[in-house]
Write a protein that holds these residues in place. Structure first.
Motif, PDB file in Angstrom:
ATOM      1  N   PRO A 208     -45.708   4.047  21.474  1.00 38.52           N
ATOM      2  CA  PRO A 208     -44.628   3.380  22.212  1.00 38.52           C
ATOM      3  C   PRO A 208     -44.155   2.074  21.569  1.00 38.52           C
ATOM      4  N   THR A 209     -45.045   1.360  20.879  1.00 37.85           N
ATOM      5  CA  THR A 209     -44.612   0.094  20.270  1.00 37.85           C
ATOM      6  C   THR A 209     -43.622   0.341  19.133  1.00 37.85           C
ATOM      7  N   LEU A 210     -43.954   1.306  18.279  1.00 35.36           N
ATOM      8  CA  LEU A 210     -43.001   1.626  17.203  1.00 35.36           C
ATOM      9  C   LEU A 210     -41.688   2.162  17.781  1.00 35.36           C
ATOM     10  N   ALA A 211     -41.770   2.878  18.897  1.00 29.28           N
ATOM     11  CA  ALA A 211     -40.543   3.384  19.535  1.00 29.28           C
ATOM     12  C   ALA A 211     -39.679   2.226  20.035  1.00 29.28           C
ATOM     13  N   LEU A 212     -40.320   1.183  20.556  1.00 30.05           N
ATOM     14  CA  LEU A 212     -39.561  -0.003  20.987  1.00 30.05           C
ATOM     15  C   LEU A 212     -38.903  -0.690  19.786  1.00 30.05           C
ATOM     16  N   LEU A 213     -39.635  -0.791  18.697  1.00 32.90           N
ATOM     17  CA  LEU A 213     -39.059  -1.396  17.488  1.00 32.90           C
ATOM     18  C   LEU A 213     -37.861  -0.577  17.002  1.00 32.90           C
ATOM     19  N   ARG A 214     -37.998   0.734  17.063  1.00 29.67           N
ATOM     20  CA  ARG A 214     -36.898   1.599  16.630  1.00 29.67           C
ATOM     21  C   ARG A 214     -35.681   1.406  17.532  1.00 29.67           C
ATOM     22  N   ARG A 215     -35.935   1.302  18.842  1.00 29.35           N
ATOM     23  CA  ARG A 215     -34.817   1.102  19.767  1.00 29.35           C
ATOM     24  C   ARG A 215     -34.135  -0.249  19.517  1.00 29.35           C
ATOM     25  N   ALA A 216     -34.928  -1.277  19.292  1.00 35.36           N
ATOM     26  CA  ALA A 216     -34.348  -2.594  18.997  1.00 35.36           C
ATOM     27  C   ALA A 216     -33.492  -2.522  17.730  1.00 35.36           C
ATOM     28  N   GLY A 217     -33.977  -1.798  16.726  1.00 36.12           N
ATOM     29  CA  GLY A 217     -33.241  -1.662  15.474  1.00 36.12           C
ATOM     30  C   GLY A 217     -31.927  -0.935  15.660  1.00 36.12           C
ATOM     31  N   ARG A 218     -31.956   0.077  16.500  1.00 35.20           N
ATOM     32  CA  ARG A 218     -30.736   0.848  16.777  1.00 35.20           C
ATOM     33  C   ARG A 218     -29.671  -0.050  17.407  1.00 35.20           C
ATOM     34  N   HIS A 219     -30.078  -0.836  18.415  1.00 29.68           N
ATOM     35  CA  HIS A 219     -29.119  -1.733  19.077  1.00 29.68           C
ATOM     36  C   HIS A 219     -28.640  -2.817  18.118  1.00 29.68           C
ATOM     37  N   LEU A 220     -29.586  -3.403  17.408  1.00 30.43           N
ATOM     38  CA  LEU A 220     -29.218  -4.479  16.476  1.00 30.43           C
ATOM     39  C   LEU A 220     -28.296  -3.945  15.377  1.00 30.43           C
ATOM     40  N   GLY A 221     -28.590  -2.755  14.897  1.00 30.28           N
ATOM     41  CA  GLY A 221     -27.776  -2.158  13.837  1.00 30.28           C
ATOM     42  C   GLY A 221     -26.354  -1.880  14.296  1.00 30.28           C
ATOM     43  N   LEU A 222     -26.216  -1.351  15.508  1.00 25.29           N
ATOM     44  CA  LEU A 222     -24.868  -1.087  16.031  1.00 25.29           C
ATOM     45  C   LEU A 222     -24.113  -2.398  16.225  1.00 25.29           C
ATOM     46  N   ALA A 223     -24.797  -3.400  16.787  1.00 21.72           N
ATOM     47  CA  ALA A 223     -24.167  -4.710  16.972  1.00 21.72           C
ATOM     48  C   ALA A 223     -23.719  -5.269  15.628  1.00 21.72           C
ATOM     49  N   PHE A 224     -24.595  -5.153  14.638  1.00 18.00           N
ATOM     50  CA  PHE A 224     -24.316  -5.681  13.301  1.00 18.00           C
ATOM     51  C   PHE A 224     -23.044  -5.056  12.726  1.00 18.00           C
ATOM     52  N   GLN A 225     -22.907  -3.736  12.894  1.00 15.28           N
ATOM     53  CA  GLN A 225     -21.760  -3.044  12.307  1.00 15.28           C
ATOM     54  C   GLN A 225     -20.464  -3.370  13.059  1.00 15.28           C
TER      55      GLN A 225
END
Lengths: 301, 301
Positions: A208-225
């Protein structure tokens, strides 16, 4: 926590790592190794490697076991090599045909097309070589890092996003769904991978911790773009360090074109908040990561 | 041992593996995955994957332990993906600008330049992804295979050889030493890697046996490239399945230009003999590998 000082520390560490973990410019063939180092040295935000370093430190700071923490630097260099290869190939004449990147001539302008093509190929290959060499003493970790990076950089994600981006450029009516596919894969995949690799280096195993990191990355990546789209529409070339206004000129479908500036800004802010939320239950002092997300949302280049 | 039947068996197994271990052509983005499969499906000698399969079988046939042998197929597919990426990028207009490969239009002629560039990038990335996925249950083996392939394909070897080849094309007086650097790296590196990866899959660990495999690959690779030079000078395009006579037309330095046809043929024969000698002390029935070396020396395309 002094955000600017922490960011500077991570970036300085990465830049030492680039020098340490790339073949010397004089290594035969010198032209190839010079070109590889040229684009890597041009700077940029270093977002992906900083995420690797900061996330690894976060987990290592709270690790209960007393063993020597794993050095995250080879992985940080590897992800920057991979990102830089994608920029070199994107800039080629048959792709975006861009002359300027990070305020300097692109690799094919500074050298020539074949050298730029091969330097990109070599940086991509070096990313995997470096993970294999840098973690040779921990083959299970090396394997997990390589698997994560190869998946994020592969034909369904980074390269798939790039392919759909090219196809979307040929038509001025790409849908919101197509645009999300492009952003999720062309941009978010590597930012997800940076956070997940940081977690792996910090000793986390799939769960679950890596899944949270992945979710954070997905949101951050979309925001970044989305912010990239906003800046392309509003900033000037000198501030950006790359050609501005390209999207509108090409009548390219962007978040700004589909939803307007105001909605795009709101959407980017919501995604940044969602990225912070995904990280909030993680252990340790997340203040640097939170400040980094805020800084990325407020950036002007 | 029926050489033709054995070769056919290995090639058929590889071709099933290509279908099994590549994303379906319909996987989004379909254009990218179709292009990846297009060049892979075009055939060719399949020398590198056949060497992986045959060498792995050689060691597995004499392994004392009773455990289930490791499936060498993902590694065979990975090395063919890597080889095919290098062909796609070599054929691009900014490189050799070739319209024909394995008797069919090259990827950028069949699709377009950006699609060919990205299909090459994706095949390179997929090679590493496939080693990571295909041997996920044996991370130490996965790590060793990835390390071997990344080194052989990297900036000092495959890509370095390609870079020096391009530089040598610009002058008509490349030296014998420069030519050997090109051949050792552009061609022999991947053939060495094929044999070494076969040994790793057969359960060998770094040591004198892998060193013998590497030496055999070096000799076989040099012989293979000299024969390529001879065929370019003597065969016709229809037989070769690629444009013939390109080297002389470009006044390119080749073994044939430097040493003449007769000496090149003698040198290729000596190297083939040296490749066989390197293998002779290995355990098991080497008759297929010996026959393969002989067939490669006698080939007409």
């Amino acid at each position: 926590m002094d955000f600017a000082a922490e960011l500077k520390r991570h970036v300085a560490r990465l830049e030492q790592g680039l020098d340490l973990h790339l073949p010397a410019a004089t290594t035969r063939p010198a032209r190839l190794h010079t070109a590889m180092r040229y684009t890597l040295a041009a700077g940029g935000k270093r977002l992906r490697p900083v995420l690797v370093l900061a996330t690894a430190e976060l987990f290592q700071s709270v690790a209960a076991n007393a063993r020597e923490p794993t050095d995250p630097l080879p992985a940080a260099v590897a992800i920057e090599c991979l990102h830089t290869y994608s920029l070199i190939h994107d800039d080629l004449p048959c792709m975006d045909n861009d002359d300027l990147r990070r305020g300097r001539p692109t690799a094919h302008k500074q050298f020539d097309e074949p050298t730029a093509l091969l330097a990109g190929d070599a940086l991509l290959t070096h990313a995997f070589a470096l993970l294999a060499e840098g973690y040779a003493g921990q083959p299970t970790l090396a394997h997990a890092l390589i698997r994560e990076l190869a998946d994020a950089a592969g034909s369904r994600r980074l390269i798939g996003g790039q392919m759909e981006d090219l196809l979307a450029e040929k038509k001025s009516d790409a849908t919101a769904e197509e645009l999300e596919f492009i952003h999720l894969n062309k941009t978010a995949a590597m930012i997800e991978a940076a956070l997940v690799m940081g977690g792996l280096l910090g000793g986390e195993r799939p769960g679950p911790t890596l899944a949270l990191l992945r979710r954070a990355g997905r949101h951050l990546g979309l925001a970044f773009q989305i912010i990239d789209d906003i800046l392309d529409a509003t900033a000037d070339t000198a501030t950006l360090g790359k050609t501005a206004g390209k999207d509108a000129k090409a009548d390219k479908t962007t978040f700004v074109k589909l939803h307007g500036l105001e909605a795009s800004r709101r959407f980017a802010a919501e995604l940044s908040a969602a990225a912070r939320s995904a990280l909030v239950t993680l252990p340790g002092d997340k203040s640097f990561l939170f400040a980094l997300i805020t800084a990325m949302a407020a950036r002007s280049s």
